[in-house]
Design an enzyme around this catalytic site. Structure first.
Site, PDB file in Angstrom:
ATOM      1  N   HIS A 281      -4.843  13.437 -12.614  1.00  0.00           N
ATOM      2  CA  HIS A 281      -3.939  14.421 -12.012  1.00  0.00           C
ATOM      3  C   HIS A 281      -2.600  14.496 -12.747  1.00  0.00           C
ATOM      4  O   HIS A 281      -1.986  15.556 -12.781  1.00  0.00           O
ATOM      5  CB  HIS A 281      -3.751  14.142 -10.515  1.00  0.00           C
ATOM      6  CG  HIS A 281      -4.885  14.656  -9.705  1.00  0.00           C
ATOM      7  ND1 HIS A 281      -6.094  14.013  -9.637  1.00  0.00           N
ATOM      8  CD2 HIS A 281      -4.997  15.778  -8.953  1.00  0.00           C
ATOM      9  CE1 HIS A 281      -6.907  14.720  -8.873  1.00  0.00           C
ATOM     10  NE2 HIS A 281      -6.271  15.797  -8.446  1.00  0.00           N
TER      11      HIS A 281
ATOM     12  N   TRP B  32     -14.182  19.977 -10.789  1.00  0.00           N
ATOM     13  CA  TRP B  32     -15.033  19.211  -9.871  1.00  0.00           C
ATOM     14  C   TRP B  32     -15.991  18.314 -10.645  1.00  0.00           C
ATOM     15  O   TRP B  32     -16.177  17.150 -10.286  1.00  0.00           O
ATOM     16  CB  TRP B  32     -15.831  20.142  -8.982  1.00  0.00           C
ATOM     17  CG  TRP B  32     -15.062  20.863  -7.933  1.00  0.00           C
ATOM     18  CD1 TRP B  32     -13.764  20.647  -7.544  1.00  0.00           C
ATOM     19  CD2 TRP B  32     -15.539  21.940  -7.139  1.00  0.00           C
ATOM     20  NE1 TRP B  32     -13.416  21.531  -6.551  1.00  0.00           N
ATOM     21  CE2 TRP B  32     -14.482  22.325  -6.284  1.00  0.00           C
ATOM     22  CE3 TRP B  32     -16.753  22.618  -7.069  1.00  0.00           C
ATOM     23  CZ2 TRP B  32     -14.617  23.361  -5.366  1.00  0.00           C
ATOM     24  CZ3 TRP B  32     -16.885  23.640  -6.152  1.00  0.00           C
ATOM     25  CH2 TRP B  32     -15.827  24.004  -5.309  1.00  0.00           C
TER      26      TRP B  32
END
Length: 104
Positions: free
Chosen positions: A22, A77
């Site tokens: 992230h 994903w």
């Protein structure tokens, strides 16, 4: 502006990998979120349960959870599937949370 919250589950021992990925969020994914009304997005981690708590401020009718058909989201994903609980399509198992208190 609406506020959305949901929880997800990280696999044990994957906090550092999740944080690293992230911190290196793809620019095209960040732009996609902004273009779709996500103006703030925070994710918090509960070490005891490996639960991720996500919070978004969104203009419009939906947040990041409504971008499932976007190829950038699907690629993200797939990238994250090895470190968290996912559904058959590699989307994170995500449970919406009801807001029961807000103090502006």
């Amino acid at each position: 502006m609406q506020r959305l919250a949901f929880k997800m589950k990280l696999n044990k021992g994957q906090k550092e990998a999740y944080t690293k990925r992230h911190n290196e969020l793809w620019p095209e994914l960040k732009q996609l979120l902004k273009d779709n009304g996500v103006s703030e997005y925070s994710i918090f981690f509960d070490e005891e349960t490996s639960t991720l708590f996500a919070f978004q401020k969104v203009s419009g009718s939906g947040g990041s959870q409504d971008l499932a058909d976007n190829p950038i989201v699907k690629k993200w994903w797939d990238y994250m599937a090895d470190i968290m609980e996912v559904n058959a399509d590699n989307s994170p198992v995500s449970i919406p949370l009801e807001e029961v208190f807000y103090m502006p």
